[in-house]
Design an enzyme around this catalytic site. Sequence first.
Site, PDB file in Angstrom:
ATOM      1  N   GLU A  23     103.632  -4.326 -29.708  1.00  0.00           N
ATOM      2  CA  GLU A  23     102.320  -3.686 -29.633  1.00  0.00           C
ATOM      3  C   GLU A  23     102.501  -2.504 -28.694  1.00  0.00           C
ATOM      4  O   GLU A  23     103.476  -2.468 -27.921  1.00  0.00           O
ATOM      5  CB  GLU A  23     101.284  -4.647 -29.088  1.00  0.00           C
ATOM      6  N   ASN A 350      94.369 -12.159 -32.937  1.00  0.00           N
ATOM      7  CA  ASN A 350      95.313 -12.407 -31.848  1.00  0.00           C
ATOM      8  C   ASN A 350      94.657 -13.308 -30.806  1.00  0.00           C
ATOM      9  O   ASN A 350      93.524 -13.050 -30.390  1.00  0.00           O
ATOM     10  CB  ASN A 350      95.722 -11.087 -31.183  1.00  0.00           C
ATOM     11  N   GLU A 351      95.384 -14.376 -30.449  1.00  0.00           N
ATOM     12  CA  GLU A 351      94.915 -15.263 -29.375  1.00  0.00           C
ATOM     13  C   GLU A 351      93.451 -15.663 -29.561  1.00  0.00           C
ATOM     14  O   GLU A 351      92.625 -15.515 -28.654  1.00  0.00           O
ATOM     15  CB  GLU A 351      95.155 -14.600 -28.017  1.00  0.00           C
TER      16      GLU A 351
HETATM   17  N1  LIG Z   1      98.308 -11.213 -22.631  1.00  0.00           N
HETATM   18  C1  LIG Z   1      99.459 -11.156 -23.596  1.00  0.00           C
HETATM   19  C2  LIG Z   1      99.001 -11.876 -24.809  1.00  0.00           C
HETATM   20  C3  LIG Z   1      98.602 -10.813 -25.792  1.00  0.00           C
HETATM   21  O1  LIG Z   1      98.730 -11.238 -27.132  1.00  0.00           O
HETATM   22  C4  LIG Z   1      99.544  -9.679 -25.496  1.00  0.00           C
HETATM   23  O2  LIG Z   1      98.970  -8.500 -25.928  1.00  0.00           O
HETATM   24  C5  LIG Z   1      99.687  -9.719 -23.988  1.00  0.00           C
HETATM   25  C6  LIG Z   1     101.009  -9.212 -23.473  1.00  0.00           C
HETATM   26  O3  LIG Z   1     102.077  -9.667 -24.239  1.00  0.00           O
END
Ligand SMILES: [NH3+][C@H]1C[C@H](O)[C@@H](O)[C@@H]1CO
Length: 628
Positions: A23, A350-351
């Site tokens: 990223e 993401n996350e």
């Molecule tokens: N906070 C981490 C988790 C996130 O997905 C990434 O952008 C960040 C750095 O690797």
Amino acid sequence: TTVTVSATASHAIPSTLWGMMFEDISHSGDGGLYAELIQNRAFQQVAPDTAAALDPWVPLGDSQISVVADSVPLSSALPNSLALTVPAASATEIGFANPGYFGIGLVKGTAYSASLNYRVAAGAISKQASLTISLLDQNNKTLAAFTTPLRASGKWTEVTASLVPSHTPPSNNNSFAVTVTNARGAESQVNFALLSLFPPTFKGRANGMRPDIAETLAANKPAFWRFPGGNNLEGQTVATRWQWNNTVGPLKDRPGRVGDWGYVNTDGLGLLEYLHWCEDLDMEPYMAVWDGYTLGGTNITGAALDPYIAQAIDQINFVIGDPATSAPAALRASLGHPEPFTLHYVEIGNEDFFDDETVANRWNTIVTNLSATFPQLTFMATSLSSGPVLTPTPKVYDVHVYSSPTFFATNSFLYDSVERNGTHYFEGEYAAISTNDSNLFGTPAEGRLLFPTVASAVGEAAFMTGFERNADIVFSASYAPLLGSVNDSQWTPNLVGFDASNVYKSTSYYVQNLFANNKGDEYLPSTLPSNSSTATLLWSVTRSTANKEVIIKISNNAATTEEMKFVLPFKDVSSTGSATVLTGPATASNTPDAPDAIVPVTSRIKTGTTFEYTAPAVSFSVLVVSAH
Ligand SMILES: [NH3+][C@H]1C[C@H](O)[C@@H](O)[C@@H]1CO
């Protein structure tokens, strides 16, 4: 410790096991892998008439420059220009310069491709006026220059030039300068837009990658490339999320966006550049689509997701669609790639474990739709496999873990106890980032690592032996973050560091390199290492059936050596093998001041159906022995 190795493989080592997560963070893209050398080349996403909008452009001498909202912009995507006031009688050179991204690396004899656009916005430039683009060293000595008559027109004129430095400057403190001379006559104003300087790129790709960084990454033979994030996919707001369609086509049509790591992304490194990059490194893309959740906490659910699902369908069709039936695919064809790219995995957001309330709805709404449209794709969930329950049931979860070297050394059995229920796991982000288990994300003073250390890399190696032992359900893994500028980072440690003309390989980089270059294709069970919370010695054994080699990886996290004995189940075993060892003081790192402090060392060792090996204190060893 005696390790008895089985002759019967328990599972394959998937070709996709080792890859890279990317990223734009810490200038990993703009100012890093993406080869553009000019910072703020197009005044994207800045407020005109502010000093910040100019950063890092500087006037030469007492020249007057400012960023303006151009009344005749170069394009609708690039509304701002740099305005240079040309005084009535300007005998001296006037102009401005750019210092690059914390410097500009220049090498004698290399051809740098410069380009810019200008228009005379006010006044009448004299016929003798000329425009010069030049590369200057730290003492403003000209290394290369190109001069052309300045056309007095209100219309935009593009200038391109190949600049070849006459010698290699003493430092990176060089600059790209634009000057106007002989502009006698009434005061006038010349506007400039989209000013660019590229070095030769990796594989000569237009708008491509910086070769030294690219080659460093290619050396790890990554099987996949996860992009565009990570947090940089998400946006602080819905409006600033990453949008594929703003990142393709001519650079003048790319508006850029306020990235999620504190700087504007030019989006010059866009979807098509990522896909070409995947082809150039023989990687498959693990591409994420935005899934209705922003870092600012906004979430979008149900029918309100429809326009974003439509945008995701277009994004996927740009990659794999049929030009005859899909406009995004036709756009891909018009940009030179009529054939679909390879794509098997699409990551949903993401996350998402940050949004338990709505992830089930968002996943269901999006994946029900995308899987109906693209039944051949596998969608990866980014929430926790432990819950909330998602439908349709995810085939893959992307698991992230950042922790301490000790955590990684003592948790390599995480997947051994995971139920084999058809779910597969992508360890999409992992790294030992701090020695302080109670404050992992703190400052260096609180234990955060600026660079990977020997201990952090050896801990990661222990964890990675667990991925090989569980490669029946762990099909991919990638360290994160991959790249970070040593001059300006928002996150440390990073696998690979860089500045304007150097690339810094970390201890963790070498561990990744050794695993990926000594994969083997099947896992051979062996005496299991201790799984205790104080375990310090971890190993895994794979075999390369093609090379008829057994590959033994050993992570010794103890401050003492470990005497090991290996018992191989093969009748024909070479009497010598190779041992490649990464070791050194536990807290040592490779840094810009000592870039090669810790590097792998290969030597020959005595081997045989049984052989002994002493694993050095705090070390990662890869033993390769011919056997069958
Ligand atoms: N906070 C981490 C988790 C996130 O997905 C990434 O952008 C960040 C750095 O690797």
